[in-house]
Design an enzyme around this catalytic site. Structure first.
Site, short mmCIF file in Angstrom:
data_model
loop_
_atom_site.label_atom_id
_atom_site.label_comp_id
_atom_site.label_asym_id
_atom_site.label_seq_id
_atom_site.Cartn_x
_atom_site.Cartn_y
_atom_site.Cartn_z
N ASP A 132 44.21 36.16 35.54
CA ASP A 132 42.88 36.63 35.89
C ASP A 132 41.94 35.44 35.64
O ASP A 132 42.31 34.47 34.97
CB ASP A 132 42.50 37.81 35.00
N ASP A 152 37.75 35.54 35.42
CA ASP A 152 36.60 35.82 34.55
C ASP A 152 37.09 36.37 33.21
O ASP A 152 37.76 37.40 33.16
CB ASP A 152 35.66 36.84 35.20
#
Length: 340
Positions: A19, A21
């Protein structure tokens, strides 16, 4: 890892899916240790992929952002919810069909690239609405979307993340904007494309032919649940949204395989732990009672694993407030943010 240290976590996998953020960066600033960890993966010739629910950038833009931070990345390594949403709509609609876009220019561009026509008003008779995060989305765009959905348009959300991590704390995410329409329309989106749906992770693995991928994320409700749905092992890093308290109360479908402070845990055997701890609890920790009293001593991550083992053994996940039975336990709970 819990119990006797077994070696580097990364050596057990043929692909690491990140991922972005809260894992690699916060907004546009790299998280300490992330650039070095991913650079080390590249130096060792390991496959990496990036799967992001943020629909405000296209894959090439994400790759450019990463490269500018010192993480060499190609567009083919990036899977975004904007691209995935466009692909879903292209498979359901005819070329030239109109789609009302609520979100950033990146989402509009993705819709146009698959042969659909992006529009901005309900009176242009769109057959679908696609909604993604955009920092300038406001009432006018949401109102047009509500009118279009009421008129019969398919409603597709790129993701339903309630918040986005930032250096100043969590900020409203696309899920908060989806909630506005959900309230106004009294219904859910027809399709949610991004995590926790497993599609982004599976696409990343298929692109490189990986058979043993590891998902790395900072959110239990998207990254970790998505990994569970995809049948993949996962590493929760404590650099973004989900914290130790949320982890202890996590239901089975949101429990990671490992927990680490940050991406350095991919290589540092003392920076990652398997959860829950085995029996007996590792590292000299003991957890007793329904109130989760932590006694003994050891590493903070081993304490977290032991607490997870006790909390998850309950039949119903619920809010927990561990207590300390020793000075090392008090220090560990403070470090984990589990006091007060």
């Amino acid at each position: 890892m819990s119990g006797p240290r077994q070696g580097r976590l990364v050596d057990a996998y043929d692909l690491v899916i990140f991922d972005l953020d809260g894992v690699v960066y916060l907004i546009d600033e790299p998280i300490p240790g992330a650039v070095e960890a991913i650079g080390r993966l590249h130096d060792e010739g390991r496959s990496v992929s990036y799967a992001t629910n943020n629909a405000s950038r296209r894959a090439a833009d994400v790759a450019e952002l990463l490269t500018g931070m010192g993480v060499p990345a190609g567009a083919d390594e990036v899977v975004t919810s904007a691209g995935a949403a466009a692909a879903v709509l292209a498979g359901r609609l005819a070329p030239g069909d109109r789609v009302l876009v609520v979100g950033a220019d990146a989402l509009r561009d993705e819709i146009g690239e698959v042969g659909l026509v992006p529009v901005g008003r309900a009176d242009e008779e769109p057959v679908a609405v696609v909604q993604g995060y955009g920092p300038r989305v406001g009432w006018a765009e949401l109102a047009e979307a509500a009118l279009a959905v009421r008129a019969g348009a398919i409603w597709v959300a790129t993701n339903t993340d309630r918040t986005l991590p930032s250096p100043r704390g969590p900020l409203p995410g696309n899920g908060s904007l989806v909630a506005v329409l959900r309230t106004a329309l009294d219904r859910d989106p027809d399709i949610v494309v991004g995590k926790p749906a497993p599609g982004l992770f599976r696409t990343g693995a298929e692109r490189v032919g990986a058979s043993r991928p590891l998902v790395v994320g900072d959110r239990l409700d998207t990254d970790i649940e998505g990994a569970v749905r995809a049948g993949m092992d996962s590493l929760l890093v404590l650099t973004g949204v989900s914290d130790a308290r949320e982890l202890l109360g996590a239901p089975a479908e949101r429990r990671p395989t490992f927990v680490g402070y940050d991406l350095r845990g991919l290589f540092d055997v003392d920076g990652v732990v398997r959860v829950p701890a085995g029996e007996p609890a590792s590292g000299g920790w003991r957890v007793t009672g329904d109130g989760l009293r932590l006694d003994g001593s050891g590493s903070t991550l081993d304490a977290l694993a032991a607490l997870c083992a006790a909390a998850w053994s309950r039949s119903v996940a619920r809010e927990v407030a561990p207590a300390a039975g020793s000075e090392p336990a008090r220090a560990a709970l403070r470090e984990l943010g589990l006091t007060g």
